[in-house]
Motif scaffolding. Sequence first.
Motif, PDB file in Angstrom:
ATOM      1  N   ASP A 186      21.493 -10.012  20.318  1.00  0.00           N
ATOM      2  CA  ASP A 186      22.751  -9.786  19.618  1.00  0.00           C
ATOM      3  C   ASP A 186      22.569  -8.530  18.794  1.00  0.00           C
ATOM      4  O   ASP A 186      21.894  -8.552  17.771  1.00  0.00           O
ATOM      5  CB  ASP A 186      22.977 -11.018  18.731  1.00  0.00           C
ATOM      6  CG  ASP A 186      24.343 -11.052  18.170  1.00  0.00           C
ATOM      7  OD1 ASP A 186      25.064 -10.069  18.286  1.00  0.00           O
ATOM      8  OD2 ASP A 186      24.680 -12.098  17.608  1.00  0.00           O
ATOM      9  N   LEU A 224      23.191  -8.370  14.764  1.00  0.00           N
ATOM     10  CA  LEU A 224      22.274  -9.186  13.982  1.00  0.00           C
ATOM     11  C   LEU A 224      20.835  -8.721  14.133  1.00  0.00           C
ATOM     12  O   LEU A 224      20.056  -8.773  13.191  1.00  0.00           O
ATOM     13  CB  LEU A 224      22.391 -10.651  14.406  1.00  0.00           C
ATOM     14  CG  LEU A 224      23.690 -11.314  14.010  1.00  0.00           C
ATOM     15  CD1 LEU A 224      23.680 -12.747  14.485  1.00  0.00           C
ATOM     16  CD2 LEU A 224      23.883 -11.271  12.527  1.00  0.00           C
ATOM     17  N   LEU A 272      15.551 -16.531  10.186  1.00  0.00           N
ATOM     18  CA  LEU A 272      16.339 -17.197  11.221  1.00  0.00           C
ATOM     19  C   LEU A 272      17.162 -16.193  12.020  1.00  0.00           C
ATOM     20  O   LEU A 272      17.286 -16.312  13.244  1.00  0.00           O
ATOM     21  CB  LEU A 272      17.262 -18.225  10.577  1.00  0.00           C
ATOM     22  CG  LEU A 272      16.586 -19.501  10.134  1.00  0.00           C
ATOM     23  CD1 LEU A 272      17.566 -20.355   9.382  1.00  0.00           C
ATOM     24  CD2 LEU A 272      16.069 -20.257  11.326  1.00  0.00           C
ATOM     25  N   THR A 273      17.729 -15.214  11.345  1.00  0.00           N
ATOM     26  CA  THR A 273      18.526 -14.211  12.060  1.00  0.00           C
ATOM     27  C   THR A 273      17.662 -13.417  13.002  1.00  0.00           C
ATOM     28  O   THR A 273      18.054 -13.133  14.146  1.00  0.00           O
ATOM     29  CB  THR A 273      19.184 -13.256  11.054  1.00  0.00           C
ATOM     30  OG1 THR A 273      19.762 -14.001  10.040  1.00  0.00           O
ATOM     31  CG2 THR A 273      20.208 -12.407  11.730  1.00  0.00           C
ATOM     32  N   ALA A 330      14.923 -14.309  14.474  1.00  0.00           N
ATOM     33  CA  ALA A 330      14.519 -15.094  15.626  1.00  0.00           C
ATOM     34  C   ALA A 330      15.679 -15.318  16.588  1.00  0.00           C
ATOM     35  O   ALA A 330      15.543 -15.129  17.789  1.00  0.00           O
ATOM     36  CB  ALA A 330      13.983 -16.441  15.154  1.00  0.00           C
ATOM     37  N   TRP A 331      16.824 -15.715  16.047  1.00  0.00           N
ATOM     38  CA  TRP A 331      17.957 -16.040  16.927  1.00  0.00           C
ATOM     39  C   TRP A 331      18.447 -14.821  17.666  1.00  0.00           C
ATOM     40  O   TRP A 331      18.776 -14.875  18.844  1.00  0.00           O
ATOM     41  CB  TRP A 331      19.087 -16.620  16.082  1.00  0.00           C
ATOM     42  CG  TRP A 331      20.257 -17.031  16.872  1.00  0.00           C
ATOM     43  CD1 TRP A 331      21.430 -16.366  17.010  1.00  0.00           C
ATOM     44  CD2 TRP A 331      20.386 -18.222  17.651  1.00  0.00           C
ATOM     45  NE1 TRP A 331      22.280 -17.061  17.814  1.00  0.00           N
ATOM     46  CE2 TRP A 331      21.663 -18.200  18.224  1.00  0.00           C
ATOM     47  CE3 TRP A 331      19.541 -19.288  17.918  1.00  0.00           C
ATOM     48  CZ2 TRP A 331      22.115 -19.217  19.032  1.00  0.00           C
ATOM     49  CZ3 TRP A 331      20.013 -20.296  18.730  1.00  0.00           C
ATOM     50  CH2 TRP A 331      21.276 -20.259  19.284  1.00  0.00           C
ATOM     51  N   ILE A 366      12.033 -18.344  18.233  1.00  0.00           N
ATOM     52  CA  ILE A 366      12.769 -19.380  17.502  1.00  0.00           C
ATOM     53  C   ILE A 366      11.822 -20.469  17.043  1.00  0.00           C
ATOM     54  O   ILE A 366      11.926 -20.972  15.915  1.00  0.00           O
ATOM     55  CB  ILE A 366      13.894 -19.943  18.389  1.00  0.00           C
ATOM     56  CG1 ILE A 366      14.891 -18.839  18.695  1.00  0.00           C
ATOM     57  CG2 ILE A 366      14.589 -21.079  17.714  1.00  0.00           C
ATOM     58  CD1 ILE A 366      16.009 -19.274  19.564  1.00  0.00           C
ATOM     59  N   PHE A 425      11.209 -21.566  13.179  1.00  0.00           N
ATOM     60  CA  PHE A 425      11.350 -22.896  12.581  1.00  0.00           C
ATOM     61  C   PHE A 425      10.145 -23.222  11.716  1.00  0.00           C
ATOM     62  O   PHE A 425      10.282 -23.742  10.608  1.00  0.00           O
ATOM     63  CB  PHE A 425      11.483 -23.966  13.673  1.00  0.00           C
ATOM     64  CG  PHE A 425      12.832 -24.003  14.305  1.00  0.00           C
ATOM     65  CD1 PHE A 425      13.014 -24.608  15.535  1.00  0.00           C
ATOM     66  CD2 PHE A 425      13.922 -23.439  13.690  1.00  0.00           C
ATOM     67  CE1 PHE A 425      14.253 -24.646  16.131  1.00  0.00           C
ATOM     68  CE2 PHE A 425      15.159 -23.476  14.279  1.00  0.00           C
ATOM     69  CZ  PHE A 425      15.326 -24.081  15.507  1.00  0.00           C
ATOM     70  N   PHE A 453      26.994 -18.306  15.400  1.00  0.00           N
ATOM     71  CA  PHE A 453      25.895 -17.866  14.545  1.00  0.00           C
ATOM     72  C   PHE A 453      26.316 -16.693  13.691  1.00  0.00           C
ATOM     73  O   PHE A 453      25.952 -16.591  12.522  1.00  0.00           O
ATOM     74  CB  PHE A 453      24.674 -17.514  15.398  1.00  0.00           C
ATOM     75  CG  PHE A 453      23.431 -17.356  14.581  1.00  0.00           C
ATOM     76  CD1 PHE A 453      23.003 -16.113  14.187  1.00  0.00           C
ATOM     77  CD2 PHE A 453      22.711 -18.460  14.194  1.00  0.00           C
ATOM     78  CE1 PHE A 453      21.867 -15.960  13.437  1.00  0.00           C
ATOM     79  CE2 PHE A 453      21.570 -18.324  13.439  1.00  0.00           C
ATOM     80  CZ  PHE A 453      21.153 -17.067  13.058  1.00  0.00           C
ATOM     81  N   PHE A 489      20.506 -23.457  10.984  1.00  0.00           N
ATOM     82  CA  PHE A 489      19.754 -24.454  11.735  1.00  0.00           C
ATOM     83  C   PHE A 489      20.677 -25.272  12.625  1.00  0.00           C
ATOM     84  O   PHE A 489      20.386 -25.533  13.789  1.00  0.00           O
ATOM     85  CB  PHE A 489      19.042 -25.410  10.771  1.00  0.00           C
ATOM     86  CG  PHE A 489      17.604 -25.107  10.577  1.00  0.00           C
ATOM     87  CD1 PHE A 489      17.170 -24.477   9.442  1.00  0.00           C
ATOM     88  CD2 PHE A 489      16.694 -25.460  11.536  1.00  0.00           C
ATOM     89  CE1 PHE A 489      15.835 -24.198   9.267  1.00  0.00           C
ATOM     90  CE2 PHE A 489      15.352 -25.191  11.365  1.00  0.00           C
ATOM     91  CZ  PHE A 489      14.922 -24.557  10.227  1.00  0.00           C
ATOM     92  N   MET A 535      21.693 -23.396  15.540  1.00  0.00           N
ATOM     93  CA  MET A 535      20.637 -23.189  16.510  1.00  0.00           C
ATOM     94  C   MET A 535      20.328 -24.455  17.294  1.00  0.00           C
ATOM     95  O   MET A 535      19.912 -24.393  18.432  1.00  0.00           O
ATOM     96  CB  MET A 535      19.369 -22.718  15.791  1.00  0.00           C
ATOM     97  CG  MET A 535      19.462 -21.284  15.346  1.00  0.00           C
ATOM     98  SD  MET A 535      18.298 -20.972  14.041  1.00  0.00           S
ATOM     99  CE  MET A 535      17.093 -20.083  14.932  1.00  0.00           C
TER     100      MET A 535
END
Lengths: 435, 116, 222
Positions: free
Chosen positions: A116, A119, A168-169, A171-172, A180, A184, C33, C76, C79
């Motif tokens: 993405d 992001l 988190l951003t 990784a996603w 991911i 976590f 997201f 979370f 995801m």
Amino acid sequence: MDQAFLDNSLWRNIYCNLAGGSTGSASCAAHGYSEGILPAGMEWLAFAIAALAIVGLFVNGILGGVIVLIWGERRLFGRFQTRTGPNRWGPFGMLTSVADAIKTMFKEDVVPKDADRILFNMAPIMMTAPAVLVFAVIPFGVGTYIADLNVGVLFIMAVGSLTTLAVLTAAWSSANRIAILSAFRAVALLISYEIPMALALVGVIMLAGSMSLGQIVQAQAIPFILVQPLAVFVFFIAAMAEMARAPFDLTEAESELAAGYLNDYASMKFGLFFLAEFMAEISTSAIFTVLFLGGWRGWDPVPSHFWFGAKLILVLFVIIWFRMTLPRLRVDQVLKLAWKGLFELTLINIVVTAVLIGIWPEPTTNQLWIMAAVNWPVAIISIWAVSKLLGTSGYADPLPDADAPVYPVATEQIPAAAVHVPSSPGNSQTQQGGD
Amino acid sequence: MTIENVLLVSAVLFAIGAYGVVSRSSLITVIMSLELMFNGVVIAAVAFSRFTPSAALLSGDPLTGEAIRSALTGHAFAIFIISVAAGEAALAFALVFAMYRAGESIEITDASQMKN
Amino acid sequence: MIEVSTLTTVAFWGASAMTLGFALIVVTQRDVFRAAIALAGSFLGVGILYFVLSAEFVGVVQILVYVGAISSLMAFAVMFIQDVKAGSRPVQGRLVGAAVAVLILAAVAFTALNTDWSTMDEISDQVAGALTEGYVQVGTGDEIRIEKVGFTDPDEVVVPNGGVLVDSTSAIGVLLVREYVLAFEIIGLLLVAALIGGLLLIRDPKPEPEVVTGSEKREAPV
């Protein structure tokens, strides 16, 4: 101008020289400044110039500090491992990190196909911005700070908690399962250690009576490391976990996850993450110095900035020492330590400090010494008790008895039918029929 | 920055949240819009505490600590709402997880068993 | 002073633009997201707004709780729940929803703009004099005392300049344990209930697998 602004000597120097004596009871004229350079209606310009100058000074200072820290850390790694460390570029290898930065900038910037884009590009910025923002409230010397917020300590905790979202951003937006998974684990680590870190500072806030970092420095007649040993222990461990440094660097365990959530970041974006980690290291050391070692307090002929710098370097040395000495912890050990160990220690600390503050609401130096004398035995007993609670019951004794062989020996016989012994080609044909 | 401006911002945020609750189909975005509405309300509370003094402050009696603290009612209100919203968001997402794991769809347009 | 108030106005409108901009992204963006991250940005804007409104403690709590915790929770959730990868479709009744939202906005805005707020401009001279000088005058006439904030005697609290409580933390603390102690305790209970309820809801419903101890001999593969 506000009295709080004029106490800040950096601000005062720039603003009052630009804008001159202005209205208000606590004005520049009272501090001995004559008319400034700018005409009367342009105080906003003086404000803007002063603000930009101070912020620029701080940010550039921090970046310079990071460069020196990277070099210093690699040299120290070398000395801990009885080797030299980088010594090629510049005297004692001091320009190594400059060379590293130039190399990083020239690498190709790779973006994964499924990523993405917005992001993906924003994540390093989201990681670096909180790391820099923390420096806005730390006093580096007498009157040398950007802002002395009334809720300074809580501001540091709040801004430090923004890194979870950046992880988190990152990784996603990499669209990568390993990333991911690593994210976590990293977020579990980060959120677990925020609570002991914040609660450890409650004792300091109670002692100083304010959340403002300037007030906390001024309240340290004796450094709070003597008065709050439990808080120091918990805060140090929790801060190292928040920085995701060894022994808590399970997020980037190179042998396991291959740089984890940062997997897909190349060149300068990775450089920004790297920069953010080192800035977090300096900011953690600075916060530790301000809260527990007495900040810029020292003895008179030597300027306060020197004392701050000396204490900062001492704390940095201890952090690097820990990294080099302790082995990496597993994720379940890490979480167990946070929730079952450090959390209880902070609660004990809060209760004991609250009782002591209840007895002496505004402690003088002697009363601080008495509090220290009470707190140290409590700390030692609590840490011993919690270590017994956490225990090593899950880990068997490696050598249960002295007669056991050191190498693994099979204790059961494997059935003969299960064994296929590869022999010469003439025999194998007859043996295969018997299996 | 007058009180009308701050209340206008709060109202716009609330209205955007209201639009989001009605017009989004995934349960998660509905919960996100609910959080926006919460925030709009809390901005209004803090604005009231900032701009309107209480009767005790207005009355001209000598100031007591209680009178001064009464100016912070909006702040206390804000802290309570933030705590409740945090607990509520956690529970809402737990519900969404439970629904997802039980095989239910999380699009609100699919929750039409009682229709007609 | 003139420059502080123009800077406050600039900061206020900047923070409002950030908040409302990100809020619009939340309600219109299809990718969930991105909507979650935009929501975090909106919360950050609201936090900055609290700082502009001189509510520092509330602002820091907002950043700590909303941006630091609730936004991660939402990320979370996004995801984990794979259905949202297809995005969030707009629903049939969008226009009616938009009309209702605009009506709500009109009603609140009309009320806010037409009410005669008695703001800090009209408070009494004694209070005005005390509040703009940076210290509170406790007592009247000959018995005026200047009091300093401290946790020793929370009945004497400093009200600094501009008519707002800048050092609001200790005052909020005293409020929470004196006037609003019941609400405070109930919020604690509510959070415990939410914690236990959440854990129960997400507990794995499958039965636990049988535990194999090491003393059983295993069949060797043939």
